[in-house]
Design a protein around this motif. Sequence first.
Motif, mmCIF file in Angstrom:
data_model
loop_
_atom_site.group_PDB
_atom_site.id
_atom_site.type_symbol
_atom_site.label_atom_id
_atom_site.label_comp_id
_atom_site.label_asym_id
_atom_site.label_seq_id
_atom_site.Cartn_x
_atom_site.Cartn_y
_atom_site.Cartn_z
ATOM 1 N N HIS A 89 3.431 8.742 14.908
ATOM 2 C CA HIS A 89 4.796 8.545 14.498
ATOM 3 C C HIS A 89 5.399 8.414 13.337
ATOM 4 C CE1 HIS A 89 7.824 5.204 14.705
ATOM 5 N NE2 HIS A 89 8.764 5.965 14.898
ATOM 6 N N PRO A 90 5.099 9.439 12.821
ATOM 7 C CA PRO A 90 5.735 9.005 11.083
ATOM 8 C C PRO A 90 6.621 9.283 10.713
ATOM 9 C CG PRO A 90 4.982 11.774 11.795
ATOM 10 C CD PRO A 90 5.206 10.598 13.044
ATOM 11 N N TRP A 91 6.692 8.771 9.512
ATOM 12 C CA TRP A 91 8.051 8.407 8.441
ATOM 13 C C TRP A 91 8.333 9.952 6.848
ATOM 14 C CZ3 TRP A 91 12.622 7.199 10.968
ATOM 15 C CH2 TRP A 91 12.679 6.137 12.255
ATOM 16 N N ILE A 92 9.188 10.237 6.990
ATOM 17 C CA ILE A 92 9.099 10.578 5.769
ATOM 18 C C ILE A 92 9.867 10.325 4.886
ATOM 19 C CG2 ILE A 92 8.943 13.563 4.862
ATOM 20 C CD1 ILE A 92 7.064 12.014 7.198
ATOM 21 N N ARG A 93 10.072 9.233 3.803
ATOM 22 C CA ARG A 93 10.887 9.048 3.146
ATOM 23 C C ARG A 93 12.024 8.244 4.061
ATOM 24 N NH1 ARG A 93 13.474 11.735 -1.800
ATOM 25 N NH2 ARG A 93 12.921 9.819 -3.246
ATOM 26 N N LEU A 94 11.444 6.694 4.534
ATOM 27 C CA LEU A 94 12.195 6.346 5.381
ATOM 28 C C LEU A 94 13.113 5.396 4.798
ATOM 29 C CD1 LEU A 94 14.026 5.421 7.526
ATOM 30 C CD2 LEU A 94 11.647 3.913 8.442
ATOM 31 N N ALA A 95 14.827 5.150 3.584
ATOM 32 C CA ALA A 95 15.019 4.475 3.469
ATOM 33 C C ALA A 95 15.050 3.383 3.766
ATOM 34 C CB ALA A 95 16.388 4.610 2.002
ATOM 35 N N LEU A 96 14.690 1.803 3.076
ATOM 36 C CA LEU A 96 14.704 0.862 4.322
ATOM 37 C C LEU A 96 15.866 -0.175 3.858
ATOM 38 C CD1 LEU A 96 11.150 -0.366 3.590
ATOM 39 C CD2 LEU A 96 12.517 1.025 5.556
ATOM 40 N N GLY A 97 16.724 0.004 2.501
ATOM 41 C CA GLY A 97 18.025 -1.341 1.964
ATOM 42 C C GLY A 97 17.258 -2.114 1.301
ATOM 43 N N ASP A 98 16.252 -2.311 1.215
ATOM 44 C CA ASP A 98 15.665 -3.246 0.653
ATOM 45 C C ASP A 98 15.396 -3.138 -0.961
ATOM 46 O OD1 ASP A 98 15.991 -5.072 2.981
ATOM 47 O OD2 ASP A 98 13.769 -4.140 3.723
ATOM 48 N N LEU A 99 15.939 -3.814 -2.540
ATOM 49 C CA LEU A 99 15.276 -3.756 -3.176
ATOM 50 C C LEU A 99 14.124 -4.893 -3.800
ATOM 51 C CD1 LEU A 99 18.782 -4.952 -4.974
ATOM 52 C CD2 LEU A 99 17.749 -2.857 -4.739
ATOM 53 N N THR A 100 13.500 -3.892 -4.506
ATOM 54 C CA THR A 100 12.041 -4.294 -5.004
ATOM 55 C C THR A 100 11.715 -3.696 -6.132
ATOM 56 O OG1 THR A 100 9.635 -5.336 -4.600
ATOM 57 C CG2 THR A 100 10.110 -3.028 -4.375
ATOM 58 N N GLY A 155 8.742 0.268 -13.127
ATOM 59 C CA GLY A 155 9.211 -1.591 -13.473
ATOM 60 C C GLY A 155 10.850 -1.680 -13.287
ATOM 61 N N ASP A 156 10.940 -0.562 -12.745
ATOM 62 C CA ASP A 156 12.838 -0.619 -12.848
ATOM 63 C C ASP A 156 12.689 -1.390 -11.217
ATOM 64 O OD1 ASP A 156 13.678 -0.290 -15.551
ATOM 65 O OD2 ASP A 156 15.019 1.495 -14.724
ATOM 66 N N VAL A 157 13.928 -2.252 -11.141
ATOM 67 C CA VAL A 157 13.726 -2.704 -9.882
ATOM 68 C C VAL A 157 15.137 -1.466 -8.889
ATOM 69 C CG1 VAL A 157 15.587 -4.187 -7.961
ATOM 70 C CG2 VAL A 157 14.296 -5.299 -10.868
ATOM 71 N N GLY A 158 14.471 -1.187 -7.652
ATOM 72 C CA GLY A 158 15.354 0.189 -7.054
ATOM 73 C C GLY A 158 15.006 -0.075 -5.669
ATOM 74 N N GLU A 159 15.312 1.144 -4.271
ATOM 75 C CA GLU A 159 15.173 0.622 -3.261
ATOM 76 C C GLU A 159 13.889 0.964 -2.320
ATOM 77 O OE1 GLU A 159 17.503 2.100 0.874
ATOM 78 O OE2 GLU A 159 18.033 3.212 -1.400
ATOM 79 N N ILE A 160 12.951 0.471 -1.829
ATOM 80 C CA ILE A 160 11.959 0.862 -1.137
ATOM 81 C C ILE A 160 12.390 2.015 -0.449
ATOM 82 C CG2 ILE A 160 10.236 -0.173 0.213
ATOM 83 C CD1 ILE A 160 10.919 -2.927 -0.839
ATOM 84 N N VAL A 161 11.510 2.989 -0.395
ATOM 85 C CA VAL A 161 11.473 4.405 0.302
ATOM 86 C C VAL A 161 10.166 4.661 0.940
ATOM 87 C CG1 VAL A 161 11.122 6.638 0.439
ATOM 88 C CG2 VAL A 161 13.604 5.091 -1.091
ATOM 89 N N VAL A 162 9.950 4.709 1.581
ATOM 90 C CA VAL A 162 8.288 4.394 2.601
ATOM 91 C C VAL A 162 8.174 6.152 3.720
ATOM 92 C CG1 VAL A 162 6.555 3.443 3.830
ATOM 93 C CG2 VAL A 162 8.420 1.848 2.622
ATOM 94 N N THR A 163 6.990 6.626 3.138
ATOM 95 C CA THR A 163 6.361 7.523 4.310
ATOM 96 C C THR A 163 5.034 6.884 4.159
ATOM 97 O OG1 THR A 163 7.235 9.358 2.154
ATOM 98 C CG2 THR A 163 5.327 9.871 4.003
ATOM 99 N N SER A 164 4.970 7.291 5.698
ATOM 100 C CA SER A 164 3.921 6.835 6.634
ATOM 101 C C SER A 164 3.086 7.840 6.888
ATOM 102 C CB SER A 164 4.063 6.283 8.256
ATOM 103 O OG SER A 164 4.010 5.781 9.192
ATOM 104 N N LEU A 165 1.869 7.614 7.071
ATOM 105 C CA LEU A 165 0.886 8.982 7.720
ATOM 106 C C LEU A 165 0.388 8.759 8.749
ATOM 107 C CD1 LEU A 165 -1.153 9.657 3.824
ATOM 108 C CD2 LEU A 165 1.008 10.771 4.783
ATOM 109 N N ASP A 166 1.323 8.048 10.070
ATOM 110 C CA ASP A 166 0.740 7.758 11.028
ATOM 111 C C ASP A 166 1.398 9.345 11.640
ATOM 112 O OD1 ASP A 166 0.583 8.029 13.753
ATOM 113 O OD2 ASP A 166 0.907 5.658 13.728
ATOM 114 N N PRO A 167 0.038 9.541 11.916
ATOM 115 C CA PRO A 167 0.258 11.117 13.288
ATOM 116 C C PRO A 167 1.216 11.396 13.937
ATOM 117 C CG PRO A 167 -1.782 10.706 12.943
ATOM 118 C CD PRO A 167 -1.576 9.853 12.253
#
Length: 408
Positions: free
Chosen positions: A281-292, A267-279
């Motif tokens: 073009h995978p992204w592992i823990r990409l921090a976007l700089g956006d809050l949610t 429930g706390d606000v923090g930075e979005i970090v995404v891991t994509s499972l596209d083989p």
Amino acid sequence: MTDHYDSRETRDPAHREAELFARLPDVLRRAMAAPAYAERFKSIDPAGVTSRSALAGLPVLRKAELPALHKAAPPFGGFVPGLPGSFGRLFTSPGPIFEPEPVHADPWRGARALFAAGFRPGDVVLNTFSYHLTPGGFIFDASARALGCAVIPAGPGNTEAQFELIEAYRPVGYSGTPDFLKILLDAATAAGRDVSSIKRALVSGAAFPKSLQEEIKARGVEAYQAFGTADLGLIAFETQAREGMVLNEDLILEIVGPGTGDPVAEGDVGEIVVTSLDPDHPWIRLALGDLTAALPGPSPCGRTNMRIKGWMGRADQTTKVKGMFVRPEQIAEIGKRHPELGRLRLVVTREGETDVMTLRAEAASLDTALREAVNATLRSVTKLGGNVALVAPQSLPNDGKVIADERT
């Protein structure tokens, strides 16, 4: 008419979580075929990364770092397995950041977002995102065609030509920024042109305040928001429930403390970090700089994936004090050295001709010894003098802001 794109959207959350983390080791191995990931994860055994806690132990890759990394090792900074020629299209975004488009169907994962906004196979869609160099136009074009829609590749601007297309093809759907949708509707009204065929829209790329939402709806268009990036495509999207945004499938989303890779409390606000499972073009823990922030429970629309509040500001709150940069990472380091503290916020003000910074820190104990210890840490970490104000627990706002520049 079905309410969901497929059965994956309504599956048990525990089943989805287990499936994602069962796939993650293979995706991590695929990522490590790229030299930059191989170097970052050289001490990591992919077979052991099968849980959120294990994933949180991997280093974060910040999107803000990508321009320098891409310049040092063009075109993709060593983070993409495969050569540029193995992709379908090659784009650039401001930075510059270079993005390849995989060749498989719906490479930007946008068909679900369009479906949730009411788009259906056979619809004609007016796509007004730019098709020039950046991927925005192709993200929504490929997504709509994956859903079975016909696309008018209009791009932004040139409203007169767009009126001709709209009156000829009678599109029911619009994709583009909310700003341009208003421009289009206003210009049509002024020119006496018929754009009434447009009944639904998926908008992104700009703020969509409540006042504009209400205006667009009053003019007969049901518009829904999507959150995405040029790197990852569509990450989350609104549904007819209108309660936050539902995370897309095939992604693992974490919300971490700004300047850290550490997940925040639920429930706390923090930075979005995404891991994509596209083989491809995978992204592992990409921090976007956006809050949610995450919303509790499943959406009333029946989709069971994680929900977020949407975009809540920028996580990179770096500012300059007395000629020196102060970064969120430094505030996070102070918190690590003093685990007895709660939320922290560095407030920067101006007194006369001098910058003044005050660290407001939540603490159960407000004694002088703790304040002096934190003050010494503040000076040690930032190399700047400042004040420390201990405040009661839970008294600082839950908005993800760790540096507040209040200088006029």
